[in-house]
Design an enzyme around this catalytic site. Structure first.
Site, short mmCIF file in Angstrom:
data_model
loop_
_atom_site.label_atom_id
_atom_site.label_comp_id
_atom_site.label_asym_id
_atom_site.label_seq_id
_atom_site.Cartn_x
_atom_site.Cartn_y
_atom_site.Cartn_z
N ASP A 152 0.83 -1.20 0.00
CA ASP A 152 0.00 0.00 0.00
C ASP A 152 0.87 1.26 0.00
OD1 ASP A 152 -2.68 1.28 0.39
OD2 ASP A 152 -1.73 1.97 2.24
N GLU A 161 1.03 -0.58 -5.05
CA GLU A 161 0.21 0.60 -5.33
C GLU A 161 1.19 1.72 -5.66
OE1 GLU A 161 -3.45 3.16 -3.38
OE2 GLU A 161 -1.81 2.51 -2.09
#
Length: 575
Positions: A240, A298
């Site tokens: 993330d 990401e």
């Protein structure tokens, strides 16, 4: 690029031209993935994988409390196997105050009670492995919750051993925030801690203080987290917020806060050079694990050349950085999409691109691209574009049945409470999976944390499984073709030109010279094409329609005509 004239042989697929829309008889039968141990796979599976994102809170509730859970995912593994995906990415299921619904982690090696137990996780990975499905953990590496024990220690005093595990700074000379930087979620990136008289940094919510990756102790702790989940059956991690691990150490003020790059792509807060060493070490950890574990990132970047750097100068950082230059597009523009596809296949130093649209942070593609008239045809088109391009594709739960965002009316009266502690602007794309047309949509027997969409009465897995013309069976056909045809699985990309500003055309070509032509009409009008770009200028012969959303489709590899928003896949060879 392999020449179309090199080592040609007859096309092995004997599919007939004029395929009727979504008629399964004209495509390879959808077969369940063999129940083999994924550890035995010797080729790099991730270079052409399809990874299915699951938001566990909304996928399947196994105990009737209205919140999806790990046991629920396990219950649906047979469905995922029949769909034909290679791996699942499970968004955070860790203990959390849920200020950002799990992306504010309070315990990196625990399972939140609403999602189950560690035993449930272990059973999920065991059962997935039996079905040839890998499981990726969503690793929130940029920040923790402000309720994490690490941060509680860090803010206890300036001399606490974990103080430097987070990013602290003295006030500006006027006593205000150290810089004028803005958070991605709005407001200042700085929060004042009155007890220690310093500010801590948070690029997201104030409840999500940024971790200090320059600290060796923090690095070791996070590496231990990775090894913990790998030991518990994970096949890698979705990382993330990878661009934000470091900030400009001079802490400059932004001369134009509202202008220039978007708030999450400022030169002082993203894509810093210091991140590469951290990502290389993470890659070493997954490379040392058995079974070809990976990193899916990401990795939002301002340009395709910046994205290329995220793979690492020696392809030794993130295996699969997500291509947000493609994924953030919300308007069907053939010229724009063709440029993105061409760039992704030519400017990533030979590394596999990662294509996606829908996600827990993105409006569902049915909603984003639909025009209210041709929604079904557009959904088939966007699915085909993502699943026939090279590299790896991501799917978001429910996109395969055409789930749409919840409407404002559907969300208007949903109360806040223990199940939904905050109202999030991304709630519309996080609604419960639509399994059946019954009350609760087959998701839960209780009261769901978010409402099941009213459309579930007709848009659901059960109904579409029985309909050979459904969008679900369109996805199944695409996934079967992708798995069974070498050209679509790992073939080279041929950047053709359609001769029409509203149509995307490209081909995929395998080593034997067999190929698949992909045609995508991104307009509401019929379009005639003049395809060019074939090797040597020679149009291949023996075209056969593999899949089409246009019932009266005919084979023409030079000047085909496409209906509004039509998709056509044509197998070809050259003599």
């Amino acid at each position: 690029m392999i020449s179309l004239h090199h080592h040609l042989r007859a096309l092995a697929i004997t599919l007939a031209a004029g395929t009727v829309i979504c008629t399964l008889a004209f495509v390879p039968a959808v077969a369940a993935r063999p129940a083999t141990d994924v550890q035995t796979v010797s080729t790099p599976w991730w270079k052409h994988a399809v990874i299915y994102e699951i938001y566990p809170r909304s996928f399947q509730d196994s105990n009737g409390d209205g919140i999806g859970d790990l046991k629920g995912i396990t219950q649906r593994l047979d469905y995922l196997q029949s769909l034909g995906i290679d791996a699942i990415w499970v968004t955070p299921f860790f203990p959390s105050p849920n200020a950002d619904f799990g992306y504010d982690v309070a315990d990196y090696t625990g399972v939140a009670p609403e999602y189950g137990t560690m035993a449930d996780w272990d059973e999920l990975t065991r059962q997935a492995r039996k079905r040839g499905i890998r499981v990726l953990v969503d690793f929130v590496l940029n920040h923790s919750s402000d309720q994490h024990p690490w941060f509680k220690e860090a803010r206890a005093s300036r001399t606490n051993p974990k103080r430097d595990w987070y990013v602290w700074h003295d006030p500006a000379p006027n006593g205000g925030p150290p810089t004028n930087w803005e958070s991605i979620f709005g407001g200042s990136t700085w929060e004042y801690d009155a007890a220690t008289k310093q500010y801590y940094y948070h690029i997201f919510l104030k409840q999500q203080p940024d971790l200090n990756w320059a600290n060796p102790g923090l690095q070791k702790a996070m590496h231990d987290v990775m090894r913990f989940w790998l030991a518990h059956g994970a096949s890698g991690f979705r990382l993330d917020a990878t661009p934000y691990l470091f900030e400009d150490p001079t802490w400059p003020n932004d001369p134009d806060v509202k202008g220039g790059p978007s708030v999450g792509l400022k030169p002082y807060n993203s894509g810093r050079e210091e991140s590469h060493a951290i990502l290389r070490e993470m890659r070493r950890i997954v490379d040392a694990a058995p079974g070809q574990a990976i990193l899916l990132g990401e990795s939002s970047t301002p340009t395709i050349d910046d994205l290329a750097k995220v793979y690492g100068s020696k392809a030794d950082e993130i295996n699969l950085p997500m291509n947000f230059l493609y994924g953030n597009l919300t308007h069907l523009d053939a010229k724009v999409f063709k440029r993105q596809l061409d760039d992704a296949h030519s400017r990533l130093r030979g590394q596999p691109p990662v294509f996606f649209f829908s996600s827990h942070d993105h409006s569902r593609q049915w909603t984003a691209f639909g025009d209210g008239v041709h929604d079904d045809a557009i959904a088939r088109l966007t699915a085909a574009m993502t699943l026939t391009a090279g590299g790896t594709a991501l799917m978001y739960y429910g996109e395969e049945i055409g789930m749409a965002d919840l409407t404002a009316a559907e969300l208007k009266d949903v109360p806040l409470g223990p199940k939904r502690v905050v109202a999030d602007k991304r709630d519309p794309e996080r609604s419960p999976m639509q399994w059946t047309g019954t009350a609760g949509g087959g998701f839960t027997t209780g009261s769901p944390w978010l409402p099941v969409a009213q459309a579930a009465a007709t848009t659901n897995v059960a109904a579409q499984s029985a309909d050979p013309h459904s969008i679900l069976n369109w996805y199944r056909q695409l996934l079967t073709l992708r798995r069974d045809l070498p050209a679509l699985r790992e073939g080279s990309y041929v950047p053709l030109e359609s001769g029409n500003a509203d149509v995307v055309a490209f081909a995929r070509l395998d080593r034997s010279g067999q190929g698949v032509l992909v045609l995508l009409n991104m307009s509401a009008a019929q379009q005639r094409l003049a395809i060019s770009g074939w090797a040597g200028g020679h149009v291949p012969s023996d075209g056969r329609v593999l899949l089409t959303s246009q019932p009266d489709a005919t084979v023409d590899l030079a000047n085909p005509v496409l209906a509004p928003f039509a998709t056509r896949l044509v197998a070809f060879r050259v003599r």
